[in-house]
Scaffold this motif. Structure first.
Motif, PDB file in Angstrom:
ATOM      1  N   UNK A   1       0.826  -1.206   0.000  1.00 25.98           N
ATOM      2  CA  UNK A   1       0.000   0.000   0.000  1.00 25.98           C
ATOM      3  C   UNK A   1       0.867   1.266   0.000  1.00 25.98           C
ATOM      4  N   UNK A   2       1.975   1.228   0.728  1.00 26.63           N
ATOM      5  CA  UNK A   2       2.890   2.377   0.748  1.00 26.63           C
ATOM      6  C   UNK A   2       3.432   2.628  -0.656  1.00 26.63           C
ATOM      7  N   UNK A   3       3.862   1.573  -1.314  1.00 30.20           N
ATOM      8  CA  UNK A   3       4.390   1.726  -2.662  1.00 30.20           C
ATOM      9  C   UNK A   3       3.318   2.205  -3.634  1.00 30.20           C
ATOM     10  N   UNK A   4       2.086   1.728  -3.457  1.00 32.42           N
ATOM     11  CA  UNK A   4       0.970   2.169  -4.293  1.00 32.42           C
ATOM     12  C   UNK A   4       0.752   3.670  -4.133  1.00 32.42           C
ATOM     13  N   UNK A   5       0.804   4.166  -2.892  1.00 34.49           N
ATOM     14  CA  UNK A   5       0.648   5.607  -2.639  1.00 34.49           C
ATOM     15  C   UNK A   5       1.780   6.379  -3.314  1.00 34.49           C
ATOM     16  N   UNK A   6       3.003   5.900  -3.164  1.00 34.53           N
ATOM     17  CA  UNK A   6       4.163   6.616  -3.718  1.00 34.53           C
ATOM     18  C   UNK A   6       4.191   6.601  -5.238  1.00 34.53           C
ATOM     19  N   UNK A   7       3.600   5.601  -5.853  1.00 38.70           N
ATOM     20  CA  UNK A   7       3.537   5.574  -7.311  1.00 38.70           C
ATOM     21  C   UNK A   7       2.586   6.643  -7.848  1.00 38.70           C
ATOM     22  N   UNK A   8       1.616   7.014  -7.055  1.00 30.28           N
ATOM     23  CA  UNK A   8       0.612   7.978  -7.498  1.00 30.28           C
ATOM     24  C   UNK A   8       0.922   9.422  -7.108  1.00 30.28           C
ATOM     25  N   UNK A   9       1.674   9.611  -6.031  1.00 36.60           N
ATOM     26  CA  UNK A   9       1.995  10.973  -5.603  1.00 36.60           C
ATOM     27  C   UNK A   9       3.133  10.958  -4.600  1.00 36.60           C
TER      28      UNK A   9
ATOM     29  N   UNK B   1      -3.072   7.576   5.091  1.00 36.35           N
ATOM     30  CA  UNK B   1      -3.652   6.894   3.929  1.00 36.35           C
ATOM     31  C   UNK B   1      -3.634   5.373   4.073  1.00 36.35           C
ATOM     32  N   UNK B   2      -2.597   4.864   4.693  1.00 34.40           N
ATOM     33  CA  UNK B   2      -2.410   3.420   4.807  1.00 34.40           C
ATOM     34  C   UNK B   2      -2.971   2.884   6.129  1.00 34.40           C
ATOM     35  N   UNK B   3      -3.290   3.786   7.045  1.00 33.45           N
ATOM     36  CA  UNK B   3      -3.791   3.430   8.370  1.00 33.45           C
ATOM     37  C   UNK B   3      -2.764   2.603   9.139  1.00 33.45           C
ATOM     38  N   UNK B   4      -1.557   3.171   9.249  1.00 32.46           N
ATOM     39  CA  UNK B   4      -0.478   2.539   9.998  1.00 32.46           C
ATOM     40  C   UNK B   4       0.282   3.628  10.748  1.00 32.46           C
ATOM     41  N   UNK B   5       0.969   3.260  11.786  1.00 36.07           N
ATOM     42  CA  UNK B   5       1.737   4.218  12.580  1.00 36.07           C
ATOM     43  C   UNK B   5       2.891   4.784  11.749  1.00 36.07           C
ATOM     44  N   UNK B   6       3.250   6.060  11.984  1.00 35.53           N
ATOM     45  CA  UNK B   6       4.388   6.635  11.252  1.00 35.53           C
ATOM     46  C   UNK B   6       5.675   5.827  11.422  1.00 35.53           C
ATOM     47  N   UNK B   7       5.884   5.265  12.613  1.00 35.26           N
ATOM     48  CA  UNK B   7       7.094   4.454  12.811  1.00 35.26           C
ATOM     49  C   UNK B   7       7.071   3.200  11.941  1.00 35.26           C
TER      50      UNK B   7
END
Length: 71
Positions: free
Chosen positions: A9-17, A27-33
């Motif tokens: 999901x992180x990579x999917x977000x980074x591919x789009x913006x 966006x991914x519903x995970x802790x920043x750490x």
């Protein structure tokens, strides 16, 4: 490496913006750490902010004295 759903999901977000860790965590519903750790796993050739635990926990050996010829 890419089998983790959060990492995908992180990579999917980074591919789009471009996004910072805080935005990705929302966006991914995970802790920043967790986002930061996943990013470190996906970029093995990039310098780390902290040394690996094995290197940080083992002390450096003392410097060896130089043996210069006496004058």
């Amino acid at each position: 490496m890419l089998a983790d759903p959060t990492r995908l999901m992180i990579l999917w977000v980074l591919l789009r913006r471009e996004a910072n860790v805080t935005t990705m965590s929302q966006l991914v519903d995970a802790a920043p750490s967790a986002i930061s750790q996943h990013l470190n796993q996906t970029a093995p050739g990039r310098p780390r902010l902290q040394p690996p635990r094995s290197a940080a926990s083992s002390p450096r050996p003392p410097p060896t004295p130089s043996t210069s010829p006496a004058r």
